[in-house]
Design a protein around this motif. Structure first.
Motif: not given
Ligand SMILES: Cc1cc2nc3c(=O)[nH]c(=O)nc-3n(C[C@H](O)[C@H](O)[C@H](O)COP(=O)(O)OP(=O)(O)OC[C@H]3O[C@@H](n4cnc5c(N)ncnc54)[C@H](O)[C@@H]3O)c2cc1C
Lengths: 791, 288
Positions: B119-125, B30-32, B35-38, B110-114
């Motif tokens: 996620d297929v539609a994520a920004d930072q990756p 668990l970081a931020g 995404s995990l909690l939802p 978090t950036c690392c969490g992202s």
């Protein structure tokens, strides 16, 4: 009689500090010892036969208090509805389920986590059946939603109101004749007014506490209609109204979706009575999408016939409205509210017909505006298309066809309804002036010359609201099913305490509308009392006189007027007491500065002294009864008809279809304004929801009846960051049907906004050949429309 | 929305956290929690143990290593977005972070969490891909480095093993004549929310032509991917608008584009090209 008026002054909302700091009490904040928590087992299928329900594993789990299936609650009957047309909702259904999310079983456990675990442990075997989702398919009737009903069409609303078949035929023949004239044009467009999910920030929540020792219920619920809920509970459990207390504490938004008595409320009460302990259920955001009513869901064709120079000779709307699977409180009545304003602010002949059909989806009912945004949308879109067709400024076309100010008061709309007051042209002019209309068009054209897709849209609306008129009962709108007096009256109770402070108790309650402030202003103005000395008690059926609730923009107009009248009664008695104390004539008494004064003198007496006297009969004038409080019931002779003009400027990125609202201007008229800040706040929220429908929100179902946008990840709500600054102003045309001169304003923004934005986007894409795009105007749709227009 | 029962630990050291992951194969980091909690609340994921890395020291820094920048596992989106170092040296990532979610999400996620969430539609990756980032993963058996190009494997699947913690994302600094950019259409329109489609580009100009390029697209397939054909077409070109648009035509070459609620296949392909061109143009402009 009052010397200083707080009405109309900018007063800050007194309720906000508590609400903002987390000090407000909502239903879920109420913790009662020994509470069991409920969770529901819900159908994952839109249409399926329930083959078996096995509760044994759930019942065996530690911490599970009870599991109910349909057999346990069938004796209570189905959920009551105001207009019981169509199928009523079973409290729990173990027969054939009719929509995704329908409640099949109910679990009570020590905490909500365990309750969810146990609900997941209930094994239900379903035999899925094909679902009817598409409105045209439903109307076609090839497959029925309810086997035992003759047809999927529950009711057809046709208008003008009161016209019989011959009159309707004659009306249509007249419009047809106009169509065949050679100086006329006919524009026609099928449009979808999509389904929406209400999404109040506080989900629904109910806590039922049956006190066996006293044989009575305390019910806490996040509801807009506490009195109706009390009546319904009394009816289900055979109890008198004085044995059921409903408390709607703070209600965190409702928008109509809490204007229903729900099966979960009845079931929670049942469980509490059975288990002899309090039972609470708070809807999760996920289940809310399918267990709380939705709104809109129309597909209709609008046709406008008019001359080449802007005289409209006929408007026809024919369509289908989605009722969902079961009829709840108002369900089939919603499109009728659209018929009320089917001809808008205009005087042209209007023919209107909506078939209300059932589908395998969640029930629809009142959602902010309820029928009126839909009606205004079709009318204002097609009038724009007509203006474009004849090449005339859309404001000019509207102006030419308005009901003139000289017809008021008591103009009768082409739909057959008497309207209170209106001056549409003055409102339009004020809006054009405020926006700088010709400047806007020039700026738009300059932007276009640079190759940008900028558009300007306008729409005007009239709303019918402030429901209360006794004649409405004759139309079949009645709360009798809920053990309520049938009328939509307002009520208010004003009481002066011995220390001179005041309490005003109202049966209606806010779900964000600021009653704490507005009611204190109404009473404070009448009594010349500082609003800080006035407490407003709302939403508590034990404390307050019965009232129908907060919806249909009715609280201020109807219950506010009742409070005004109760205040006048208190004032009259207090004036007599003050005159007695000051040895003056009653006629010379005026109120202000926290007490009464003999006009034109220094002779005064405080509210504290008046009140102290009032509670000691031996000090009162001969023959006067002790006490200082009054109750009033107000029954208006008509609804109120607020109106307005909205203007939007948008820019579209044709490469992506992205829409940006550059400016949004609103000019609304709700008659007299009690609290400008609250009125503006209501318009802000209303416009936000209208823009939400125009650009973002879409409760889209797939062909199998699954709600595809069931979470807030995919059901896109507008946030403050997505919205422009709203430039608001108002015209003031007081109503003559209530003593305050106020009209409702809770829904107006929503009724005006969606078509304003769509008209602007279509204007922006005019040169690309786009004539219509169905909402929501998500980039995907806008881009597709551009592609389609190009080919 | 109520998750199933789970155990929660918040170790203060990385070794302790890694040991917990070794001992509990079903555990989740668990970081931020954005995404995990939802996922847990919707019961789509029900780990028996949640290992909160939020109290581990030394993971919260953005570090200038000379040629590279390290972004620790607890660095929030908001910090990436507002870091002047990242804005100057990895502008695509700073922009991607600034357009991730809403303010609350940016202050927790978090950036690392992202990256890990993939996620297929994520920004930072996608920005990490275009910038040629390196993912630094720790496990009880040591540290390994994974190239961003090898990191995003499938729908919500990264190359991390279940017992690994992504301790840092390392991006190379933009060299002389280099620039990067990110652009997207968000699900709420504009730059708001997950990408309907978006593209990140990193380019280097020398002697009037494009000497190096790396472009990646997001939101179109099952994972963010490098658009190799675009880069190939750009390198050696003059970087003119015409050259960029011609190159952008290859944005989804080799990608299986998937429809979702926000776009048809045709629309997504179109958007990928539009944003590839926009990102490349902005990167070229930044490169000078
Ligand atoms: C309302 C909302 C809007 C959002 N909008 C966007 C958006 O527009 N664009 C976008 O890209 N994202 C968006 N997100 C996702 C957001 O960026 C998340 O923060 C991010 O995807 C995950 O980061 P986190 O730190 O919250 O991870 P968590 O939720 O804590 O974890 C996510 C996953 O990654 C794993 N994980 C996390 N950190 C590590 C690590 N260091 N090592 C190994 N595994 C790890 C976890 O085990 C879990 O499986 C949104 C989220 C929300 C709630």
């Amino acid at each position: 009689m009052s010397s200083t008026s707080v009405l109309g002054g900018v007063v800050r909302r007194r309720e906000d500090p508590a609400l903002i700091r987390g000090g407000g009490l909502y239903t879920d904040d109420v913790k009662l010892a020994g509470t069991a928590h409920a969770a529901f087992v819900r159908s994952p299928y839109a249409h399926a036969r329930v083959v078996s329900v096995d509760t044994s594993a759930a019942e065996a789990m530690e911490g599970v208090a009870a599991v109910y299936t349909a057999a346990d609650v069938e004796h209570l009957g189905p959920l009551i509805a105001q207009a019981p047309v169509g199928a009523l909702r079973p409290l729990l259904n173990n027969g054939t389920v009719k929509h995704v999310g329908e409640a099949v079983a109910m679990v009570m456990a020590e905490d909500p986590y365990l309750a969810r675990d146990a609900a997941d442990a209930v094994e239900v075997d379903y035999d899925p059946l094909p679902a009817v989702v598409d409105l045209k398919e439903s109307l076609g009737g090839a497959m029925k939603v309810h086997d035992d009903m003759d047809s999927n069409t529950l009711v057809t609303w046709a208008g003008p109101f009161g016209a019989d078949e011959d009159a309707l035929a004659e009306l249509r023949a007249g419009i047809d004749a106009a169509k065949s004239r050679d100086d006329t044009v006919v524009v026609s467009q099928e449009m979808i007014n999509q389904r929406l999910i209400p999404v109040p920030i506080e989900p629904r929540s109910v806590l039922a506490d049956y006190q066996a020792g006293y044989g009575r219920f305390d019910i806490y619920s996040s509801t807009q209609i506490p009195s109706a809920l009390a009546g319904a509970i009394g009816r289900y459990f055979g109890m008198a109204l004085n044995q059921v207390t409903v408390k709607a504490m703070e209600v965190g938004g409702g928008f109509g979706c809490k204007l229903n008595v729900y099966n979960d409320e009845v079931l929670t009460a049942y469980a509490s009575k059975q288990l002899g302990r309090p039972v609470k259920w708070t809807e999760t955001r996920r289940e809310a999408a399918n267990s709380t009513i939705q709104g809109r869901g129309w597909v209709a064709t609008a046709t406008m016939t008019g001359t080449n120079d802007g005289e409209i000779l006929g408007f026809e709307l024919e369509g289908i409205a989605d009722m969902g699977a079961y009829s709840q409180n108002f369900t089939v009545a919603i499109p009728f509210l659209g018929l009320f304003v089917g001809s808008g602010q205009y005087r042209f002949p209007t023919y209107w017909k909506m078939d209300c059909v059932t589908t395998h989806t969640m029930t629809t009912d009142a959602y902010r505006g309820a029928g009126r945004p839909e009606a205004a949308y079709y009318l204002e879109r097609i009038i724009d298309m007509y203006s474009r067709e004849i090449g005339m400024d859309p404001t000019e076309v509207r102006r030419r066809n308005y009901i003139p100010a000289s017809d008021f008061p008591a103009a009768v709309s082409p739909m057959g309804f008497a309207m209170d007051t209106g001056d549409y042209e003055a409102n339009l002019d004020a809006a054009l002036e405020s926006a700088g209309w010709s400047g806007l068009l020039a700026e738009r054209d300059a932007a276009r010359a640079e190759g940008r897709c900028v558009g300007v849209g306008i729409a005007t609306y009239v709303e019918v609201c402030g429901f209360g008129p006794a004649p409405l009962v004759d139309l079949g709108f009645s709360w009798a099913e809920y053990q309520m007096p049938s009328a939509f009256n307002g009520s208010g109770l004003v009481r002066i305490h011995p220390d001179g402070s005041a309490t005003v108790s109202i049966g209606t309650g806010p779900s964000g509308q600021g009653h704490q402030t507005t009611w204190a202003q109404i009473v404070g103005d009448g009594l010349g009392m500082d609003v800080e000395r006035i407490r407003v008690i709302h939403g508590d059926t034990e404390e307050a006189p019965p009232s129908i609730g907060s919806f249909g923009s009715r609280s201020a107009a109807v219950d506010g007027s009742a409070c005004y009248e109760a205040t006048r009664k208190v004032q009259a008695k207090a004036a007599r007491i003050a005159a007695h104390l000051l040895e003056a004539s009653e006629e010379d008494i005026e109120f202000g500065d926290g007490g009464a004064r003999v006009a034109g003198t220094d002779s005064s007496v405080s509210w504290e002294e008046i009140a102290k006297t009032a509670y000691q009969p031996h000090l009162l004038p001969e023959g006067m009864e002790g006490g200082l409080e009054a109750h009033a019931i107000f029954s208006p002779g008509n609804a109120t008809w607020p109106f307005g003009t909205h203007i939007a400027v948008v820019e579209v990125d044709p490469d992506t279809g992205n829409v940006q609202i550059l400016r949004y201007i609103g000019m609304d008229d709700c008659g007299n304004v009690i609290s400008p800040m609250i009125v503006d706040g209501q318009i802000h929220g209303g416009i936000a929801q209208g823009i939400g429908q125009a650009l973002f929100e879409d409760a889209v179902y797939d062909g199998d009846g699954n709600l595809l946008a069931g979470s807030l990840m995919d059901y896109i709500l507008p946030t403050a960051a997505d919205l422009p600054f709203f430039e608001l102003d108002r015209t003031v045309t007081p109503t003559d049907i209530n003593p305050l001169g106020v009209k409702g304003i809770g829904e107006a923004g929503t009724i005006g906004a969606a078509q304003t934005v769509v008209n602007a986007v279509v204007d922006a894409l005019e040169s690309l050949g786009v004539t219509h795009i169905d909402m929501p105007l998500r980039p995907r749709r806008v881009w597709q429309a551009i592609q389609d227009a190009r080919t | 929305m109520y998750p199933r029962q789970f155990e929660y630990v918040a170790p203060s050291g990385l070794d302790e956290a890694l040991a917990l992951l070794d001992d509990n194969p079903g555990a989740k980091v668990l970081a931020g929690g954005m995404s995990l909690l939802p996922l847990m609340k919707m019961r789509l994921l029900s780990p028996e143990l949640v290992v909160d890395i939020g109290r581990i020291g030394g993971l919260g820094d953005i570090t200038d290593n000379g040629d590279t920048i390290s972004i620790g596992a607890l660095v929030r989106h908001a910090e990436v977005a507002s870091s002047s170092l990242i804005q100057a040296q990895g502008a695509a990532l700073a922009a991607a972070a600034s357009w991730t979610g809403d303010r609350q999400v940016r202050n927790r996620g978090t950036c690392c969490g992202s990256m890990a969430h993939a996620d297929v539609a994520a920004d930072q990756p996608v920005a990490a891909l275009a910038l040629g980032a390196t993912m630094v993963a720790a496990s009880s058996s040591g540290v390994r480095e994974i190239a961003a190009a090898d990191f995003f494997v499938d729908v919500m699947t990264s190359a991390l093993a279940p017992n690994e913690i992504l301790t840092e994302v390392r991006i190379p600094k933009a060299g002389a004549g280099a620039g990067s950019a990110y652009d997207k259409l968000g699900r709420r329109g504009g730059h708001s929310d997950y990408a309907v489609a978006g593209a990140a580009a990193s380019v280097t100009r020398s002697n009037g032509s494009v000497s190096a390029a790396s472009v990646a697209v997001t939101g179109v397939g099952v994972r963010p991917v490098l658009a190799g054909a675009v880069a190939e077409a750009l390198v050696g070109s003059d970087g003119s608008d015409a050259a960029v648009e011609a190159a952008a035509a290859h944005a989804v070459a080799g990608v299986e584009v998937l429809e979702d609620l926000y776009g048809s296949v045709e629309y997504k392909i179109h958007l990928a090209k539009v944003f590839t061109a926009r990102a490349v143009k902005a990167a070229l402009a930044a490169a000078g």
